[in-house]
Write a protein that holds these residues in place. Structure first.
Motif, mmCIF file in Angstrom:
data_model
loop_
_atom_site.group_PDB
_atom_site.id
_atom_site.type_symbol
_atom_site.label_atom_id
_atom_site.label_comp_id
_atom_site.label_asym_id
_atom_site.label_seq_id
_atom_site.Cartn_x
_atom_site.Cartn_y
_atom_site.Cartn_z
ATOM 1 N N ASP A 9 0.807 -1.218 0.000
ATOM 2 C CA ASP A 9 0.000 0.000 0.000
ATOM 3 C C ASP A 9 0.843 1.272 0.000
ATOM 4 O OD1 ASP A 9 0.989 -0.060 2.544
ATOM 5 O OD2 ASP A 9 -0.960 -0.190 3.548
ATOM 6 N N ASP A 10 2.135 1.161 -0.282
ATOM 7 C CA ASP A 10 3.022 2.323 -0.346
ATOM 8 C C ASP A 10 2.959 2.900 -1.748
ATOM 9 O OD1 ASP A 10 4.912 4.239 0.096
ATOM 10 O OD2 ASP A 10 6.625 2.872 0.080
ATOM 11 N N ILE A 11 2.117 3.921 -1.935
ATOM 12 C CA ILE A 11 1.838 4.457 -3.261
ATOM 13 C C ILE A 11 2.412 5.857 -3.405
ATOM 14 C CG2 ILE A 11 0.030 5.063 -4.918
ATOM 15 C CD1 ILE A 11 -1.795 3.071 -3.479
ATOM 16 N N THR A 12 3.124 6.093 -4.506
ATOM 17 C CA THR A 12 3.604 7.427 -4.852
ATOM 18 C C THR A 12 2.937 7.857 -6.155
ATOM 19 O OG1 THR A 12 5.502 6.543 -6.077
ATOM 20 C CG2 THR A 12 5.819 7.017 -3.740
ATOM 21 N N THR A 13 3.101 9.112 -6.513
ATOM 22 C CA THR A 13 2.523 9.585 -7.769
ATOM 23 C C THR A 13 3.590 10.242 -8.634
ATOM 24 O OG1 THR A 13 1.857 11.693 -6.785
ATOM 25 C CG2 THR A 13 0.233 9.919 -6.790
ATOM 26 N N GLU A 14 3.408 10.089 -9.931
ATOM 27 C CA GLU A 14 4.271 10.733 -10.921
ATOM 28 C C GLU A 14 3.376 11.482 -11.898
ATOM 29 O OE1 GLU A 14 7.572 10.702 -11.225
ATOM 30 O OE2 GLU A 14 8.208 9.099 -9.852
ATOM 31 N N MET A 15 3.915 12.545 -12.490
ATOM 32 C CA MET A 15 3.209 13.270 -13.537
ATOM 33 C C MET A 15 3.999 13.158 -14.833
ATOM 34 S SD MET A 15 0.603 14.308 -11.795
ATOM 35 C CE MET A 15 -0.202 15.305 -13.058
ATOM 36 N N VAL A 16 3.305 12.846 -15.914
ATOM 37 C CA VAL A 16 3.926 12.811 -17.235
ATOM 38 C C VAL A 16 3.096 13.680 -18.174
ATOM 39 C CG1 VAL A 16 4.934 10.522 -16.930
ATOM 40 C CG2 VAL A 16 2.662 10.731 -17.932
ATOM 41 N N THR A 17 3.691 14.065 -19.276
ATOM 42 C CA THR A 17 3.012 14.932 -20.238
ATOM 43 C C THR A 17 2.749 14.172 -21.528
ATOM 44 O OG1 THR A 17 4.119 16.873 -19.310
ATOM 45 C CG2 THR A 17 3.118 17.117 -21.486
ATOM 46 N N SER A 18 1.506 14.190 -21.977
ATOM 47 C CA SER A 18 1.142 13.510 -23.209
ATOM 48 C C SER A 18 1.554 14.348 -24.425
ATOM 49 C CB SER A 18 -0.362 13.251 -23.234
ATOM 50 O OG SER A 18 -0.704 12.359 -24.282
ATOM 51 N N ALA A 19 1.374 13.769 -25.599
ATOM 52 C CA ALA A 19 1.831 14.411 -26.834
ATOM 53 C C ALA A 19 1.179 15.760 -27.068
ATOM 54 C CB ALA A 19 1.570 13.486 -28.019
ATOM 55 N N ASP A 20 -0.054 15.945 -26.603
ATOM 56 C CA ASP A 20 -0.744 17.218 -26.824
ATOM 57 C C ASP A 20 -0.562 18.200 -25.672
ATOM 58 O OD1 ASP A 20 -2.322 16.121 -24.843
ATOM 59 O OD2 ASP A 20 -4.226 16.401 -25.895
ATOM 60 N N GLY A 21 0.326 17.873 -24.729
ATOM 61 C CA GLY A 21 0.615 18.754 -23.613
ATOM 62 C C GLY A 21 -0.218 18.512 -22.372
ATOM 63 N N THR A 22 -1.143 17.558 -22.418
ATOM 64 C CA THR A 22 -1.987 17.258 -21.260
ATOM 65 C C THR A 22 -1.173 16.582 -20.173
ATOM 66 O OG1 THR A 22 -3.946 17.023 -22.667
ATOM 67 C CG2 THR A 22 -4.051 16.025 -20.486
ATOM 68 N N SER A 23 -1.341 17.047 -18.943
ATOM 69 C CA SER A 23 -0.636 16.481 -17.793
ATOM 70 C C SER A 23 -1.394 15.262 -17.276
ATOM 71 C CB SER A 23 -0.517 17.530 -16.688
ATOM 72 O OG SER A 23 0.183 17.027 -15.577
ATOM 73 N N LEU A 24 -0.679 14.164 -17.073
ATOM 74 C CA LEU A 24 -1.282 12.900 -16.668
ATOM 75 C C LEU A 24 -0.729 12.447 -15.320
ATOM 76 C CD1 LEU A 24 -0.868 11.044 -20.086
ATOM 77 C CD2 LEU A 24 -2.929 12.215 -19.265
ATOM 78 N N GLY A 25 -1.626 12.058 -14.421
ATOM 79 C CA GLY A 25 -1.212 11.550 -13.127
ATOM 80 C C GLY A 25 -1.147 10.039 -13.122
ATOM 81 N N VAL A 26 -0.089 9.504 -12.532
ATOM 82 C CA VAL A 26 0.140 8.060 -12.500
ATOM 83 C C VAL A 26 0.429 7.643 -11.059
ATOM 84 C CG1 VAL A 26 1.435 6.131 -13.463
ATOM 85 C CG2 VAL A 26 1.154 8.232 -14.805
#
Length: 275
Positions: A9-26
């Motif tokens: 249950d040790d969860i972290t988050t990362e943000m990546v950027t899609s091709a159209d500039g949209t920010s995605l949470g992972v």
């Protein structure tokens, strides 16, 4: 393979950027070979975190919040191509951070998105598809999309969801009433507006559906023992066409086993990955 007394249950988050500039949470958890999970409509990454926590004992798991919900942003333009680009960005994150080629897991509409990502050239080690609602026997939404969209436009999300449960998910009335009495219904209502555009893309994907059946990627089909006929039929369509495919029936479950019995879902995926 290790069998934990309790899931990770040790969860972290990362943000990546899609091709159209949209920010995605992972949402990221665990260690080992990479697994990327793509959730379905009217849900968020949270709906798969219980499954992910079981998988994370042996794998590094990345659960995407698809655009328009959770940690992720959105954009005016929306197509299956933008979803495929989002998945490509998360696959790149997973590969870069682990040094391995990810397995890609998709549920419901998210499974169609994963098929589109692979069709557009994303490289994956293997593919797990949990009941993609392909329009095999005709449109999934069809004539019922207009009244659904009208209810959404009128801010009557409850009416829209009842149209969806009857005509898109094709759940028995008793099941709809049972779900509507739970906190899950409130989540459905909050995300119902995003489903309009996704339903349109589901029906439109009939033009490339035959290409989905041409994939040579090693694939597992997850099918609920009690799932609606049209979802079972869509999986049967893929099973009859894919060249490297196996199927696992989720005992006693339907379309939402990820919520109801996450341990069984994770076990089926782990067994597939261990082969």
């Amino acid at each position: 393979m290790a069998q934990p007394d309790s899931p990770v249950d040790d969860i972290t988050t990362e943000m990546v950027t899609s091709a159209d500039g949209t920010s995605l949470g992972v949402h990221c958890l665990g260690s080992g070979s990479p697994v990327v999970i793509v959730h379905g409509s009217i849900s968020t990454a949270e709906s798969w975190l219980q499954v992910a926590s079981h998988l994370a004992v042996d794998h590094r798991v990345f659960v995407l919040d698809r655009r328009g919900r959770g940690l992720s942003g959105d954009a005016p333009e929306y197509t299956l191509e933008t979803e495929a680009a989002d998945i490509a960005a998360v696959l790149a994150l997973a590969a870069e951070s682990t040094g391995g080629v990810p397995t890609l897991v998709g549920h419901s509409y998210g499974a169609i998105c994963t098929l589109e990502a692979v069709r557009r050239g994303s490289q994956v080690a293997s593919l797990v598809l949990y009941e993609p609602p392909l329009p095999v026997d005709g449109p999934v939404a069809g004539q019922h999309l207009a009244p659904y969209a009208a209810a959404i436009a009128a801010s009557d999300n409850d009416a829209a969801m009842r149209i969806a449960m009857e005509h898109f998910i094709r759940a028995p009335a008793a099941e709809t009433e049972a779900i509507s009495a739970t906190p899950l219904w409130g989540l459905f209502l909050s995300l119902a507006p995003t489903w309009t555009r996704e339903l349109a893309e589901i029906d439109a994907c009939v033009s490339v559906m035959s290409e989905y059946g041409e994939s040579t990627t090693r694939t597992l089909l997850l099918v609920g023992e009690q799932s609606p006929k049209h979802l079972v039929g869509a999986s049967a369509y893929l099973e009859s066409r894919l060249r490297n495919v196996s199927k696992h029936v989720l005992t006693g479950q339907a379309h939402f086993a990820n919520l109801v019995d996450p341990g069984q879902v994770a076990s089926a995926i782990n067994t597939f990955l261990d082969r």
